[in-house]
Design an enzyme around this catalytic site. Structure first.
Site, PDB file in Angstrom:
ATOM      1  CB  THR A  15     -10.427   3.663 -10.716  1.00  0.00           C
ATOM      2  OG1 THR A  15     -11.821   3.853 -10.457  1.00  0.00           O
ATOM      3  CG2 THR A  15      -9.784   3.082  -9.464  1.00  0.00           C
ATOM      4  CG  PHE A  37      -6.039   0.473 -10.345  1.00  0.00           C
ATOM      5  CD1 PHE A  37      -6.789  -0.424  -9.597  1.00  0.00           C
ATOM      6  CD2 PHE A  37      -6.661   1.148 -11.386  1.00  0.00           C
ATOM      7  CE1 PHE A  37      -8.133  -0.638  -9.878  1.00  0.00           C
ATOM      8  CE2 PHE A  37      -8.000   0.933 -11.680  1.00  0.00           C
ATOM      9  CZ  PHE A  37      -8.739   0.041 -10.919  1.00  0.00           C
TER      10      PHE A  37
END
Length: 361
Positions: free
Chosen positions: A261, A263
């Site tokens: 992921t 960010f």
């Protein structure tokens, strides 16, 4: 045997001396950091965090590393040292998508270190709001998962937010099954945020086909609820397991082994060029044939690589869209600035969201 014990004692004595010297030097560094803080205060400087200086120190640490410890470890250790020293000047207030124990919490700690004042928020919108109004110095939000794609809410917030993207970090996502039960057949319910649940779809079908899947607002909330119930489990990370004291029943549930992921770090600062940058922009053009091609053509002509494009409804008219783009380079690079000027002429809306150093795992 005596010689062996004597040699161990000698080496341990050397290590004790080294440890004393490390403590002396660390304390000396901290005192100088405090002095820098006083100079900044007397000069009326409001921003105490200097990310360019921090990046310079970390790069130097890795470049000058004589071994045998790996550079990645030293980089992490120095990040925590600088985070603690900065807190002596003025602790950074960092809003993030909470509660404590979420992957965004882990990403925040990875980027800023542990010596910050964490501000867990209930939604991505609240992270933006707290950062916009100055209650937080920075915000951290998820923007993209390698398996499930872009986080639409994060993108949509930039349609009206004045914030800039001033950094990014990547987090390898390892999902674990947390439960006080000791066997899969005893689990009747699995709590999870919808994103981790989707990323573990095949594992759940294979190992827990009988269990009810219950949506939670976050992986940390899933653990909190599951910890109070019998025959319950939660999908979350190792940090959440440690935080809430939940045993790990199974590890690496994610269907894709490289599940990662991305960010974004939000703020009001503009980052200076580092030579290893990317820039994010949003743009919208008229709904006419060929307008998207004309919008993107300057990038190709100037030899600028576009690494991401995503469309979202503009919310300003039916079937009207905005495009989010990531390109290699910094907005201050001459070739990038020239291409952007040409793109503006082909747009009805063009906004540079920020330039920032490319993150590495």
């Amino acid at each position: 045997m005596a010689n062996h014990e004597e040699e161990l004692a000698r080496l341990r004595g050397i290590i004790d001396g080294v440890d004393e010297e490390i403590l002396r030097l660390v304390s000396l560094r901290a005192r100088h950091a405090q002095a820098i803080g006083e100079v900044k205060k007397s000069a009326g400087q409001l921003s105490f965090w200097n990310p360019e200086r921090e990046a310079e120190v970390l790069q130097k640490v890795e470049a000058q590393n004589p071994g045998p410890l790996p550079g990645k470890f030293l980089r992490r250790w120095y990040l925590e040292l600088m985070s603690a020293c900065l807190a002596l000047e003025k602790p950074l207030r960092v809003a993030y998508l909470g509660p404590e124990g979420t992957y965004t919490h882990v990403a925040m700690l990875k980027y800023f270190g542990a010596s910050v004042k964490p501000l867990p928020e209930v939604s991505i919108g609240e992270v933006f709001r707290k950062t916009e109004c100055g209650e937080a110095d920075f915000g951290v939000v998820p923007v993209e998962n390698s398996t499930e794609g872009m986080i639409s809410h994060t993108l949509d917030m930039f349609l009206s937010s004045p914030l800039s993207i001033c950094g990014e970090t990547l987090l390898r996502i390892n999902h674990h099954l947390l439960s006080r039960e000791t066997a899969f057949e005893n689990i009747a319910r699995v709590y999870s945020h919808p994103q981790p649940q989707a990323q573990c779809r095949h594992w759940l079908e294979q190992h827990l086909p009988h269990a009810e899947r219950v949506a939670a607002s976050s992986n940390a909330e899933a653990v909190r609820v599951a910890a109070k119930e019998a025959k319950a489990a939660a999908i979350a990370g190792k940090h959440a397991a440690e935080l809430y004291g939940m045993p790990i029943l199974a590890s690496h549930l994610e269907d894709e082994p490289n599940n990662t992921t991305r960010f974004w770090v939000l703020g009001t600062q503009r980052r200076k060029p580092t030579g290893q940058d990317k820039t994010s922009v949003l743009a919208s053009s008229l709904d006419q044939p060929g307008t998207l091609m004309r919008l993107l053509e300057p990038l190709a002509r100037h030899g600028i690589s576009m690494t991401k494009i995503e469309s979202r409804p503009s919310k300003r008219g039916l079937w009207n869209y905005v495009f989010f783009l990531d390109v290699e380079g910094h907005m201050e690079d001459a070739v990038v600035a020239e291409a952007f000027e040409e793109m503006k002429k082909a747009s009805i809306l063009f906004k540079v969201l920020g330039s920032y150093p490319r993150a590495q795992l």
